[in-house]
Design a protein around this motif. Structure first.
Motif: not given
Length: 58
Positions: A44-53
Motif C-alpha cells: 500500500a505504501a509503494r502504491t501510494a508513493t508511485v501513483a498519488p491519489a
C-alpha cells in the motif's frame, strides 16, 4: 444411470469448493498474520508513493 453421471461433476466441484473455502478461512490470522499485514502495508505504501491519489495533473 444418466442422472448419476449428470450429478457427479457438480457434486465434485461443490465438495472441492467447500475444501477451498475451508483452507482460506483456516489460513487467516495465526502466526503468519503479522507477516501478511506487513506485506500488505508495504504494498500500500509503494502504491501510494508511485501513483498519488486524486485527479491527474495536466
Amino acid at each position: 444411470m444418466d442422472y448419476v453421471a449428470a450429478i457427479v461433476p457438480p457434486l465434485v466441484m461443490a465438495i472441492g469448493f467447500g475444501f477451498l473455502v475451508r483452507a482460506i478461512i483456516r489460513s487467516q490470522g495465526g502466526a503468519q498474520k503479522g507477516k501478511e499485514d506487513a506485506a500488505a502495508d508495504l504494498l500500500a505504501a509503494r502504491t501510494a508513493t508511485v501513483a498519488p491519489a486524486g485527479p491527474a495533473a495536466e
